[in-house]
Design an enzyme around this catalytic site. Structure first.
Site, PDB file in Angstrom:
ATOM      1  N   ILE A  93       0.840  -1.203   0.000  1.00 59.72           N
ATOM      2  CA  ILE A  93       0.000   0.000   0.000  1.00 59.72           C
ATOM      3  C   ILE A  93       0.877   1.256   0.000  1.00 59.72           C
ATOM      4  CG2 ILE A  93      -1.829   1.257   1.228  1.00 59.72           C
ATOM      5  CD1 ILE A  93      -2.635  -1.461   2.490  1.00 59.72           C
TER       6      ILE A  93
ATOM      7  N   ASP B 170      -9.138  -2.940   9.688  1.00 57.67           N
ATOM      8  CA  ASP B 170     -10.430  -3.319  10.280  1.00 57.67           C
ATOM      9  C   ASP B 170     -10.300  -4.551  11.179  1.00 57.67           C
ATOM     10  OD1 ASP B 170     -10.036  -5.265   8.326  1.00 57.67           O
ATOM     11  OD2 ASP B 170     -11.983  -4.988   7.350  1.00 57.67           O
ATOM     12  N   GLU B 171      -9.164  -5.257  11.095  1.00 60.06           N
ATOM     13  CA  GLU B 171      -9.020  -6.491  11.893  1.00 60.06           C
ATOM     14  C   GLU B 171      -9.017  -6.212  13.388  1.00 60.06           C
ATOM     15  OE1 GLU B 171      -6.375  -9.501  10.649  1.00 60.06           O
ATOM     16  OE2 GLU B 171      -6.758  -9.149   8.531  1.00 60.06           O
TER      17      GLU B 171
ATOM     18  N   TYR C 139      -1.325 -10.364  14.980  1.00 61.17           N
ATOM     19  CA  TYR C 139      -1.249  -9.188  14.100  1.00 61.17           C
ATOM     20  C   TYR C 139      -2.265  -8.135  14.515  1.00 61.17           C
ATOM     21  CZ  TYR C 139      -2.431  -6.235  10.091  1.00 61.17           C
ATOM     22  OH  TYR C 139      -2.734  -5.155   9.298  1.00 61.17           O
TER      23      TYR C 139
ATOM     24  N   LYS D  26      -1.774  -4.307  16.025  1.00 65.80           N
ATOM     25  CA  LYS D  26      -2.297  -3.094  15.384  1.00 65.80           C
ATOM     26  C   LYS D  26      -3.244  -2.364  16.355  1.00 65.80           C
ATOM     27  CE  LYS D  26      -1.786  -1.728  11.697  1.00 65.80           C
ATOM     28  NZ  LYS D  26      -0.759  -0.850  11.069  1.00 65.80           N
TER      29      LYS D  26
ATOM     30  N   ASN E  87      -7.114  -4.906   1.152  1.00 66.17           N
ATOM     31  CA  ASN E  87      -6.704  -4.301  -0.128  1.00 66.17           C
ATOM     32  C   ASN E  87      -6.273  -5.390  -1.102  1.00 66.17           C
ATOM     33  OD1 ASN E  87      -5.226  -1.053   0.428  1.00 66.17           O
ATOM     34  ND2 ASN E  87      -6.782  -2.045   1.675  1.00 66.17           N
TER      35      ASN E  87
ATOM     36  N   LEU F 242      -3.910 -13.762   0.101  1.00 65.20           N
ATOM     37  CA  LEU F 242      -4.782 -14.636  -0.697  1.00 65.20           C
ATOM     38  C   LEU F 242      -4.736 -14.370  -2.216  1.00 65.20           C
ATOM     39  CD1 LEU F 242      -7.126 -16.834  -0.541  1.00 65.20           C
ATOM     40  CD2 LEU F 242      -8.665 -14.906  -0.728  1.00 65.20           C
TER      41      LEU F 242
ATOM     42  N   ARG G 271     -14.479 -11.459   3.360  1.00 63.09           N
ATOM     43  CA  ARG G 271     -13.660 -10.247   3.429  1.00 63.09           C
ATOM     44  C   ARG G 271     -14.278  -9.181   2.526  1.00 63.09           C
ATOM     45  NH1 ARG G 271     -12.280 -12.718   7.138  1.00 63.09           N
ATOM     46  NH2 ARG G 271     -10.192 -13.303   7.874  1.00 63.09           N
TER      47      ARG G 271
HETATM   48  P1  NAD Z   1       3.421  -4.674   3.501  1.00 61.24           P
HETATM   49  O1  NAD Z   1       3.796  -5.815   4.376  1.00 61.24           O
HETATM   50  O2  NAD Z   1       3.254  -4.902   2.035  1.00 61.24           O
HETATM   51  O3  NAD Z   1       4.509  -3.508   3.649  1.00 61.24           O
HETATM   52  C1  NAD Z   1       5.037  -3.122   4.886  1.00 61.24           C
HETATM   53  C2  NAD Z   1       6.213  -2.192   4.637  1.00 61.24           C
HETATM   54  O4  NAD Z   1       6.718  -1.786   5.916  1.00 61.24           O
HETATM   55  C3  NAD Z   1       7.383  -2.865   3.885  1.00 61.24           C
HETATM   56  O5  NAD Z   1       7.893  -1.986   2.915  1.00 61.24           O
HETATM   57  C4  NAD Z   1       8.403  -3.114   4.978  1.00 61.24           C
HETATM   58  O6  NAD Z   1       9.743  -3.095   4.513  1.00 61.24           O
HETATM   59  C5  NAD Z   1       8.133  -1.953   5.936  1.00 61.24           C
HETATM   60  N1  NAD Z   1       8.529  -2.272   7.319  1.00 61.24           N
HETATM   61  C6  NAD Z   1       8.207  -3.376   8.033  1.00 61.24           C
HETATM   62  N2  NAD Z   1       8.795  -3.326   9.245  1.00 61.24           N
HETATM   63  C7  NAD Z   1       9.470  -2.147   9.293  1.00 61.24           C
HETATM   64  C8  NAD Z   1      10.253  -1.527  10.295  1.00 61.24           C
HETATM   65  N3  NAD Z   1      10.492  -2.110  11.477  1.00 61.24           N
HETATM   66  N4  NAD Z   1      10.784  -0.302  10.038  1.00 61.24           N
HETATM   67  C9  NAD Z   1      10.568   0.296   8.833  1.00 61.24           C
HETATM   68  N5  NAD Z   1       9.859  -0.270   7.843  1.00 61.24           N
HETATM   69  C10 NAD Z   1       9.308  -1.479   8.076  1.00 61.24           C
HETATM   70  O7  NAD Z   1       2.124  -4.045   4.151  1.00 61.24           O
HETATM   71  P2  NAD Z   1       0.825  -3.437   3.455  1.00 61.24           P
HETATM   72  O8  NAD Z   1      -0.109  -4.513   3.134  1.00 61.24           O
HETATM   73  O9  NAD Z   1       1.247  -2.479   2.417  1.00 61.24           O
HETATM   74  O10 NAD Z   1       0.203  -2.629   4.711  1.00 61.24           O
HETATM   75  C11 NAD Z   1       0.629  -1.315   4.998  1.00 61.24           C
HETATM   76  C12 NAD Z   1      -0.109  -0.824   6.225  1.00 61.24           C
HETATM   77  O11 NAD Z   1      -1.506  -0.819   5.978  1.00 61.24           O
HETATM   78  C13 NAD Z   1       0.105  -1.688   7.462  1.00 61.24           C
HETATM   79  O12 NAD Z   1       0.201  -0.840   8.568  1.00 61.24           O
HETATM   80  C14 NAD Z   1      -1.133  -2.545   7.528  1.00 61.24           C
HETATM   81  O13 NAD Z   1      -1.432  -2.906   8.867  1.00 61.24           O
HETATM   82  C15 NAD Z   1      -2.167  -1.588   6.967  1.00 61.24           C
HETATM   83  N6  NAD Z   1      -3.312  -2.237   6.296  1.00 61.24           N
HETATM   84  C16 NAD Z   1      -3.120  -3.183   5.335  1.00 61.24           C
HETATM   85  C17 NAD Z   1      -4.215  -3.731   4.662  1.00 61.24           C
HETATM   86  C18 NAD Z   1      -4.052  -4.754   3.571  1.00 61.24           C
HETATM   87  O14 NAD Z   1      -5.052  -5.304   3.105  1.00 61.24           O
HETATM   88  N7  NAD Z   1      -2.846  -5.045   3.102  1.00 61.24           N
HETATM   89  C19 NAD Z   1      -5.506  -3.304   4.995  1.00 61.24           C
HETATM   90  C20 NAD Z   1      -5.664  -2.346   6.006  1.00 61.24           C
HETATM   91  C21 NAD Z   1      -4.565  -1.807   6.637  1.00 61.24           C
HETATM   92  O1  DAU Z   2      -8.700  -6.680   6.724  1.00 64.32           O
HETATM   93  C1  DAU Z   2      -7.482  -6.004   6.519  1.00 64.32           C
HETATM   94  C2  DAU Z   2      -6.345  -6.999   6.584  1.00 64.32           C
HETATM   95  O2  DAU Z   2      -6.415  -7.787   5.406  1.00 64.32           O
HETATM   96  C3  DAU Z   2      -4.978  -6.324   6.693  1.00 64.32           C
HETATM   97  O3  DAU Z   2      -4.904  -5.616   7.907  1.00 64.32           O
HETATM   98  C4  DAU Z   2      -3.858  -7.364   6.624  1.00 64.32           C
HETATM   99  O4  DAU Z   2      -2.600  -6.711   6.628  1.00 64.32           O
HETATM  100  C5  DAU Z   2      -4.015  -8.162   5.344  1.00 64.32           C
HETATM  101  O5  DAU Z   2      -3.041  -9.179   5.301  1.00 64.32           O
HETATM  102  C6  DAU Z   2      -5.415  -8.765   5.249  1.00 64.32           C
HETATM  103  O6  DAU Z   2      -5.592  -9.807   6.247  1.00 64.32           O
HETATM  104  P1  DAU Z   2      -6.351 -11.186   5.917  1.00 64.32           P
HETATM  105  O7  DAU Z   2      -5.911 -12.195   6.887  1.00 64.32           O
HETATM  106  O8  DAU Z   2      -7.796 -10.966   5.738  1.00 64.32           O
HETATM  107  O9  DAU Z   2      -5.724 -11.451   4.438  1.00 64.32           O
HETATM  108  P2  DAU Z   2      -5.175 -12.794   3.754  1.00 64.32           P
HETATM  109  O10 DAU Z   2      -4.927 -12.440   2.323  1.00 64.32           O
HETATM  110  O11 DAU Z   2      -4.057 -13.400   4.512  1.00 64.32           O
HETATM  111  O12 DAU Z   2      -6.412 -13.766   3.834  1.00 64.32           O
HETATM  112  C7  DAU Z   2      -7.663 -13.421   3.239  1.00 64.32           C
HETATM  113  C8  DAU Z   2      -8.619 -14.573   3.505  1.00 64.32           C
HETATM  114  O13 DAU Z   2      -8.187 -15.722   2.745  1.00 64.32           O
HETATM  115  C9  DAU Z   2      -8.656 -15.017   4.952  1.00 64.32           C
HETATM  116  O14 DAU Z   2      -9.973 -15.431   5.269  1.00 64.32           O
HETATM  117  C10 DAU Z   2      -7.724 -16.220   4.985  1.00 64.32           C
HETATM  118  C11 DAU Z   2      -7.895 -16.834   3.611  1.00 64.32           C
HETATM  119  N1  DAU Z   2      -6.697 -17.529   3.062  1.00 64.32           N
HETATM  120  C12 DAU Z   2      -5.530 -16.850   3.047  1.00 64.32           C
HETATM  121  C13 DAU Z   2      -4.373 -17.454   2.560  1.00 64.32           C
HETATM  122  C14 DAU Z   2      -3.046 -16.705   2.557  1.00 64.32           C
HETATM  123  C15 DAU Z   2      -6.809 -18.812   2.563  1.00 64.32           C
HETATM  124  O15 DAU Z   2      -7.894 -19.413   2.547  1.00 64.32           O
HETATM  125  N2  DAU Z   2      -5.675 -19.406   2.081  1.00 64.32           N
HETATM  126  C16 DAU Z   2      -4.462 -18.792   2.065  1.00 64.32           C
HETATM  127  O16 DAU Z   2      -3.446 -19.404   1.632  1.00 64.32           O
END
Ligand code: NAD
Ligand code: DAU
Length: 351
Positions: free
Chosen positions: A14, A133-134, A157, A161, A187, A197, A221
């Site tokens: 993101i 939202d988790e 996790y 958060k 996202n 996923l 989700r």
């Molecule tokens: P990501 O894992 O893809 O990226 C995390 C980034 O943070 C990486 O570039 C990593 O190098 C950096 N990082 C990790 N530990 C660090 C540290 N100790 N110091 C400095 N940098 C560090 O994560 P993402 O999916 O892009 O999520 C970004 C943010 O958004 C997170 O805070 C996550 O909780 C939040 N978020 C993610 C989702 C989602 O669906 N991915 C949804 C809602 C909120």
């Molecule tokens: O809701 C926001 C969160 O969404 C973010 O805060 C997290 O950083 C992000 O990783 C994501 O968390 P989820 O646990 O929802 O995402 P994930 O992609 O890991 O899993 C999505 C759904 O799919 C969940 O119900 C678990 C399931 N899953 C996931 C994986 C990796 C499977 O069934 N098989 C898999 O191998």
């Protein structure tokens, strides 16, 4: 430059979209990408803007207070968009302490640095914490998460958060730090690390590997295209009220198994394969412990108060995402070589 903004985690999924949006949209802002480049951080995500006059990268770990202080000293930022985090639930089940060190202690370190450099006046400053939202836990088959929903995190996790959100709020209340928090749903889109996923399953379909669906596959989700999340972050940074929280979501709920079947169909069409080919890869595996049954965001507040809403439909977003992965085979190959395979084997071997 009119403003200097530090974006933490800007090399991640993101974060890289947020960095790109701000660098391109605000040529009079200096954007400082502060990232430790963990397994999830990848500067290849930002190749197109590397070299822009209003962009700099600083490799620093938010667990290291001296390193964060040095970046503040060097740039005197006006704002922070804090995205750096350990972000994968399955990894948090394997190694919870990494999540405590980065998500909790790292966030408190940043708050302390902001307080030290900005306080006690704080005028014109903003600390924007990007959360999930988790933190609200699991929903039953009806209802939505609102900004008033009580925190009830179930995984290491989400607990980390939630703890970081509480610290941000507490620094606002106790020290007057101008804070704002958003809690977003799942996202998806380009540059998503293939442990989550959608990108994991795209990669496995490309390689003809099993698609490991956890439990009964009926977990739900609420999916949002990553560029719409980046737009929401831009909106909240510029127009959100200090001290407030905003929920961000896609109004787009999918049961995992339905989403996986849709992905299989779209991939079969892309590859010109016989209908049903990719679905044969679906394999039900042992469930994730503490697996939250359903997430769904009520995004009325951000929509009514700040005028944000998603711009990309799920069908459009998924098609764009699949196309991106198919045209970026080199990116996929780089991020799935080396330590990725060790993680993959540990996570899926015994399921
Ligand atoms: P990501 O894992 O893809 O990226 C995390 C980034 O943070 C990486 O570039 C990593 O190098 C950096 N990082 C990790 N530990 C660090 C540290 N100790 N110091 C400095 N940098 C560090 O994560 P993402 O999916 O892009 O999520 C970004 C943010 O958004 C997170 O805070 C996550 O909780 C939040 N978020 C993610 C989702 C989602 O669906 N991915 C949804 C809602 C909120
Ligand atoms: O809701 C926001 C969160 O969404 C973010 O805060 C997290 O950083 C992000 O990783 C994501 O968390 P989820 O646990 O929802 O995402 P994930 O992609 O890991 O899993 C999505 C759904 O799919 C969940 O119900 C678990 C399931 N899953 C996931 C994986 C990796 C499977 O069934 N098989 C898999 O191998």
């Amino acid at each position: 430059m009119k403003r200097t903004i530090i974006i933490t985690g800007g090399a991640g999924f993101i974060g890289s979209h947020v960095v790109r949006l701000f660098v391109n949209k605000y040529p009079d802002y200096l954007i400082v990408n502060l990232d430790a480049l963990t397994y999830a951080g990848n500067l290849e995500n930002l190749r197109d803007i590397d070299g822009s006059p209003n962009y700099v990268f600083e490799k620093a770990n938010i667990q290291d207070t001296a390193a964060i202080d040095a970046v503040f000293e060097k740039y005197s930022p006006d704002g922070i968009l804090h995205l750096a985090a350990e972000s994968h639930v399955d990894r948090s089940i394997m190694s919870p302490m990494d999540f405590v060190y980065t998500n909790v202690i790292g966030t408190v370190n940043l708050l302390n640095t902001a307080k030290k450099y900005w306080g006690p006046d704080y005028s014109g400053k903003k600390f924007y914490h990007i959360s999930t939202d988790e933190v609200f836990g699991a929903l039953g088959s009806t209802g939505f998460f609102t900004e008033e929903t009580a925190y009830d995190p179930n995984s290491p996790y989400s607990a980390s958060k939630a703890a970081s959100d509480h610290f941000v709020r507490a620094y606002g209340e106790t020290y007057g730090l101008p804070v704002v928090v958003t809690n977003c749903s799942n996202n998806y889109g380009p540059n998503h690390f293939p442990e989550k996923l959608i990108p994991l399953f795209i990669n496995n379909i490309i390689n003809g590997k099993p698609l490991p669906v956890y439990g009964d596959g009926l977990y739900t989700r609420d999916w949002l295209y990553v560029k719409d999340h980046a737009r929401a972050i831009d909106t909240v940074y510029h127009h959100g009220k200090t001290g407030e929280t905003y929920n961000i979501g896609g109004f787009n709920e999918w049961k995992n198994i339905d989403l996986v079947k849709l992905l299989c169909r779209l991939m079969d069409e892309k590859f010109g394969r016989e209908a049903g080919s990719s679905e044969k890869l679906i394999t039900y595996v042992k469930d994730r412990p503490g697996h939250d049954r359903r997430y769904a965001i009520d995004a009325t507040k951000i929509s009514k108060e700040l005028g944000w809403k998603p711009s990309v439909t799920f069908e459009e977003g998924l098609a764009l995402t699949i196309d991106w992965y198919l045209s970026n085979a080199e990116w996929l190959q780089h991020v799935t070589s080396g330590t990725y395979m060790q993680y993959y084997d540990t996570q899926y071997a015994k399921r």
